[in-house]
Design a protein around this motif. Sequence first.
Motif, PDB file in Angstrom:
ATOM      1  N   ALA A 308       6.188   4.420   1.127  1.00 56.47           N
ATOM      2  CA  ALA A 308       7.005   5.426   1.828  1.00 56.47           C
ATOM      3  C   ALA A 308       8.181   5.872   0.961  1.00 56.47           C
ATOM      4  O   ALA A 308       8.478   7.070   0.887  1.00 56.47           O
ATOM      5  CB  ALA A 308       7.505   4.860   3.150  1.00 56.47           C
ATOM      6  N   THR A 309       8.824   4.927   0.296  1.00 55.47           N
ATOM      7  CA  THR A 309       9.986   5.335  -0.517  1.00 55.47           C
ATOM      8  C   THR A 309       9.533   6.228  -1.672  1.00 55.47           C
ATOM      9  O   THR A 309      10.211   7.198  -2.016  1.00 55.47           O
ATOM     10  CB  THR A 309      10.770   4.118  -1.057  1.00 55.47           C
ATOM     11  N   ALA A 310       8.366   5.934  -2.236  1.00 57.04           N
ATOM     12  CA  ALA A 310       7.857   6.784  -3.334  1.00 57.04           C
ATOM     13  C   ALA A 310       7.448   8.150  -2.772  1.00 57.04           C
ATOM     14  O   ALA A 310       7.830   9.198  -3.314  1.00 57.04           O
ATOM     15  CB  ALA A 310       6.671   6.105  -4.010  1.00 57.04           C
ATOM     16  N   HIS A 311       6.723   8.161  -1.666  1.00 54.55           N
ATOM     17  CA  HIS A 311       6.192   9.423  -1.125  1.00 54.55           C
ATOM     18  C   HIS A 311       7.311  10.364  -0.684  1.00 54.55           C
ATOM     19  O   HIS A 311       7.255  11.563  -0.937  1.00 54.55           O
ATOM     20  CB  HIS A 311       5.268   9.121   0.053  1.00 54.55           C
ATOM     21  N   PHE A 312       8.316   9.799  -0.006  1.00 60.85           N
ATOM     22  CA  PHE A 312       9.382  10.664   0.525  1.00 60.85           C
ATOM     23  C   PHE A 312      10.585  10.733  -0.413  1.00 60.85           C
ATOM     24  O   PHE A 312      11.589  11.355  -0.066  1.00 60.85           O
ATOM     25  CB  PHE A 312       9.814  10.160   1.912  1.00 60.85           C
ATOM     26  N   ASP A 313      10.481  10.083  -1.554  1.00 59.44           N
ATOM     27  CA  ASP A 313      11.565  10.046  -2.527  1.00 59.44           C
ATOM     28  C   ASP A 313      12.871   9.643  -1.824  1.00 59.44           C
ATOM     29  O   ASP A 313      13.888  10.338  -1.893  1.00 59.44           O
ATOM     30  CB  ASP A 313      11.697  11.431  -3.198  1.00 59.44           C
ATOM     31  N   ALA A 314      12.810   8.529  -1.109  1.00 64.83           N
ATOM     32  CA  ALA A 314      13.934   8.102  -0.266  1.00 64.83           C
ATOM     33  C   ALA A 314      14.429   6.719  -0.697  1.00 64.83           C
ATOM     34  O   ALA A 314      13.732   5.990  -1.401  1.00 64.83           O
ATOM     35  CB  ALA A 314      13.479   8.058   1.185  1.00 64.83           C
TER      36      ALA A 314
END
Length: 406
Positions: A308-314
Amino acid sequence: MSAPLWIPTRRAGLDRLAAFLPRAGRTYARERNVDRGPEDRANVSALSPWIRRRLITEEEVLAAVLARHGYANAEKFIQEICWRTYWKGRLELRPSVLTRFDDERIALEARLAEERELARAVERATAGETGIACFDAWARELLATGYLHNHARMWFASVWIFTLRLPWQIGADFFFKHLLDADPASNTLSWRWVGGLQTRGKHYLARADNIRSYTEGRFDPRGLLSEDARPLPDEGAPPPIVPLPPADPVPHETVALLLTEEDLHPESLGIECDVCAVAALASPPIAGAERPAARFGAGAIEDGLRRATAHFDARCDGVLVDGDALLAWARGCGARTVVTAYPPTGLIARELARTEAALARDGIRLARIRRAWDDAAWPHATSGFFAFKERIPKLLDRIAARTSNA
Ligand SMILES: Cc1cc2nc3c(=O)[nH]c(=O)nc-3n(C[C@H](O)[C@H](O)[C@H](O)COP(=O)(O)OP(=O)(O)OC[C@H]3O[C@@H](n4cnc5c(N)ncnc54)[C@H](O)[C@@H]3O)c2cc1C
């Protein structure tokens, strides 16, 4: 692919799906009921721990199976996936079944503290020390691996209820603590179905010749099972159906994303707004962090956070232990909306409901996004699976339409 490697990542789930796919058609229909033991799971998918957490989703499994085999050849496998959807919908429309189960389980645990004879019988059953070889092997397999074949689950639950005469709620709780795929709907309602509470008056009786045949002679409990027991006593009128609570629209403003073990594929939730931070709410603790199920769950959450952090750049804010930690995180995370996949009836839903009012007092909104698959399917889980099954072709049309638009 015979003995599954239980690696709690989406990648491993997709690999297992790819390896199983050639067998998901007529081979599955022919062989799925055979339990060849923990070293040979080639005749079933063993995908349930990934599907349970939506590391891989029902829709993508169904799309892959349809593309490979077509409906007619894969009908049996498709129906099994839809059993899961059905049980989820069934509980969602009758959540009081779970509340009643929890109340009864808690009362029984108090009884176990008082009644030594009953407590010892439960201890023998859960340690695999009853003297019924098949039952004992399944108990030990569950403790060691966290997985049991579907047929073994049915036999185990039936022997527990009708031969050992133990309370079904304690057996369901034993499964729930140890299964890698432990699910409040599939587990509780399947135990009820075996006992004759789910389909009133119809129970499932384990028979020695059936066990001998479908374990290919590994076990033969002739003379050891109660093969003519009556169903559990009727519970009276079924609980009322409650309509599905409305799901929230996908927000457009900046959000913080909360993952839970109910759904660990946020990439396909339809979130297109900015995500400033990602955190995961841990499932409420169950004793024994060394259980295979606890390890799988923790690993799955790590995998979800990473993706999720990679996909949403979060930003990744890690794992929150409970609703209070969620509240503290939400206050400081930099968004007024916390978005999460809709949590179906169960412990996570309860924890979120408990926290929601406090979040609202701080002006923070909790948006629960429900998948279109659940919206389309769950309202039809009002009566038995037979009626639900009739809807499957229509549900699959949605998948075909999405695939052709992609
Ligand atoms: C007493 C009892 C308790 C159960 N508890 C659970 C549970 O906690 N969690 C759970 O996911 N399943 C549960 N099941 C259903 C079923 O046994 C498992 O889903 C299945 O054995 C998982 O193995 P598999 O992935 O190899 O299944 P496959 O045969 O390969 O089936 C493919 C998928 O379909 C779904 N599925 C298959 N059969 C069922 C079913 N009868 N009910 C619901 N979904 C099904 C699962 O997602 C499974 O991964 C229970 C069944 C019984 C009889």
